[in-house]
Scaffold this active site. Structure first.
Site, PDB file in Angstrom:
ATOM      1  N   THR A 101      43.379  43.965  40.194  1.00 37.35           N
ATOM      2  CA  THR A 101      44.459  44.320  39.275  1.00 37.35           C
ATOM      3  C   THR A 101      43.898  45.217  38.180  1.00 37.35           C
ATOM      4  OG1 THR A 101      46.166  43.459  37.773  1.00 37.35           O
ATOM      5  CG2 THR A 101      44.124  42.201  37.916  1.00 37.35           C
ATOM      6  N   HIS A 131      36.761  27.574  40.816  1.00 39.94           N
ATOM      7  CA  HIS A 131      35.472  26.895  40.705  1.00 39.94           C
ATOM      8  C   HIS A 131      35.342  25.725  41.698  1.00 39.94           C
ATOM      9  CE1 HIS A 131      31.675  26.257  39.020  1.00 39.94           C
ATOM     10  NE2 HIS A 131      31.954  26.097  37.744  1.00 39.94           N
TER      11      HIS A 131
END
Length: 417
Positions: A335, A388
């Site tokens: 992006t 994560h």
């Protein structure tokens, strides 16, 4: 009697919202004519008539949420009387013409095509030869094709002078602006579009379900800017497309994904699905909100092919003509908030993907070259958000460093393809 059925809309899409009917009960339609537009979570879809006939009923109106497979109207066979109607018509004008003034005779002579109002659309529409795209353009410009004859082209529609009659009527609708808040101050209330609601839900879902973390770095864009300056003209003459930044970033991301494959994965229950392909989503800001069309097999494409693919997808996104297949199945997303002036931001994951790279504005800043020298360099901050749960911090940091190193030595990207 044929039912108008909401068709299969694509993977994971079970419903949509009717944005607009282009026909009304009693209208005559031909097979392939567009009946209505349906807004889904990802794209707007036009539903066309499966058969010719007369719109017998419309069961669901504009703004209604409808399910895949639901019957929302019906088309009946054209009445047999509609075709013979023109036969007796000449008799009536001839009798009238004997006693009428020339002006009245002319009026009567034109009456037969207009007399059967519902049926009149049938001869006209069958005489018009226009593709669905041309018909859509005509609707958008408020042009009635029912009185036209022969084949109509998009150029003819654009050249027509009778444009914004209908569109001007719509802005008169913001009645909600008259409402007021609890403290009596004026506010405007308007309903979220289905796509905006979907974007909102998915962004909240990403933050609630993923253990999202962001790591930052910066890249010196000197080498890329120099390469583009030297090669830009020759690149355009050879490929008929500009050499932009996105092809460099796409190639750098693919190179880093090959080195750190967990960032090209997703979580499926208790499994980690590592993708062996590189379909890179490119976030594009469109009128209805952010969409992420996908550049397929980016690892197999050259710089020119990537630039052309991104350009084509961006045009389709802004024209609201993306297909569902353009949006599905990406493995990683890029992006670019820098086009709007963003200096630094934290991108949110495009679930179920586990990685997204944020690009930012190129800004000239003083940079230490060594212990004694400082130079002004064109610098860009990079941000990598990752899940994560399956990507460790050290892996994410090394991924971003790899992207940085590839961008600062773009010849590597060109030589390695």
């Amino acid at each position: 009697m044929a039912e108008i059925i909401v068709p299969e809309l694509g993977e994971s899409i079970s419903e949509g919202t009717i944005t607009k009917w282009f026909v009304k009960e009693g209208d005559t339609v031909n097979q392939g004519d567009v009946l209505l537009e349906l807004e889904t979570d990802k794209v707007n879809i036009e539903i066309s008539a499966d058969s010719s006939g007369v719109v017998a009923s419309i069961a669901r109106g504009d703004g209604d949420v409808v399910q895949v497979g639901e019957a929302i109207g019906s088309i009946g066979a054209s009445s047999g009387a509609a075709a013979p109607a023109p036969a007796p018509a000449p008799a009536a004008p001839e009798k009238s013409a004997e006693v009428a003034a020339p002006e009245k005779a002319a009026a009567v002579a034109t009456a037969p095509p207009a007399a059967p109002s519902a049926a009149a659309a049938s001869p006209a529409s069958s005489a018009v030869q226009a593709s669905p795209a041309v018909r859509k353009l005509a609707r958008e410009q408020g042009i009635d094709l029912s009185q036209a004859q022969g084949r109509i082209t998009s150029d003819a529609v654009r050249a027509s002078g009778q444009a914004p009659a209908a569109p001007k009527a719509e802005p008169a609708a913001p009645a909600p602006a008259a409402s007021s808040s609890a403290n009596g101050k004026p506010v405007e209330r308007k309903r979220m579009s289905r796509r905006r609601m979907t974007i909102a839900n998915r962004l909240v879902e990403a933050q609630h379900t993923a253990a999202m973390l962001t790591t930052f770095n910066e890249v010196d864009m000197t080498a890329i800017l120099d390469l583009r300056k030297r090669r830009k003209q020759a690149f355009f003459e050879k490929n008929e497309v500009n050499l932009g930044f996105m092809s460099f970033f796409t190639k750098a991301v693919v190179g880093a994904l090959k080195k750190f494959p967990l960032l090209n994965a997703e979580i499926d229950g208790d499994d980690i699905v590592i993708k062996q392909f590189y379909d890179i989503g490119i976030a594009v800001s469109a009128k209805e909100g952010l969409v992420v069309p996908v550049v397929r097999d980016a690892d197999r494409l050259g710089f020119a092919e990537i630039e052309k693919s991104i350009g084509d997808l961006a045009k389709k996104a802004r024209a609201n003509t993306l297909a569902l297949s353009d949006l599905q199945g990406g493995s990683f997303t890029i992006t670019n908030g820098g086009v709007f002036g963003s200096l630094l931001s934290t991108p949110i994951l495009n679930t179920p993907q586990v990685g997204i790279l944020g690009m930012h504005k190129i800004q000239v800043r003083p940079v230490a070259i060594d212990d004694e020298r400082m130079e002004n360099r064109p610098m860009m901050y990079l941000a990598l958000s990752y899940d994560h749960r399956i990507v460790d911090g050290s892996e994410a940091v090394r991924f971003l460093v790899t992207v940085k190193e590839l961008l600062e030595d773009p010849e590597q990207l060109l030589l390695n393809g």
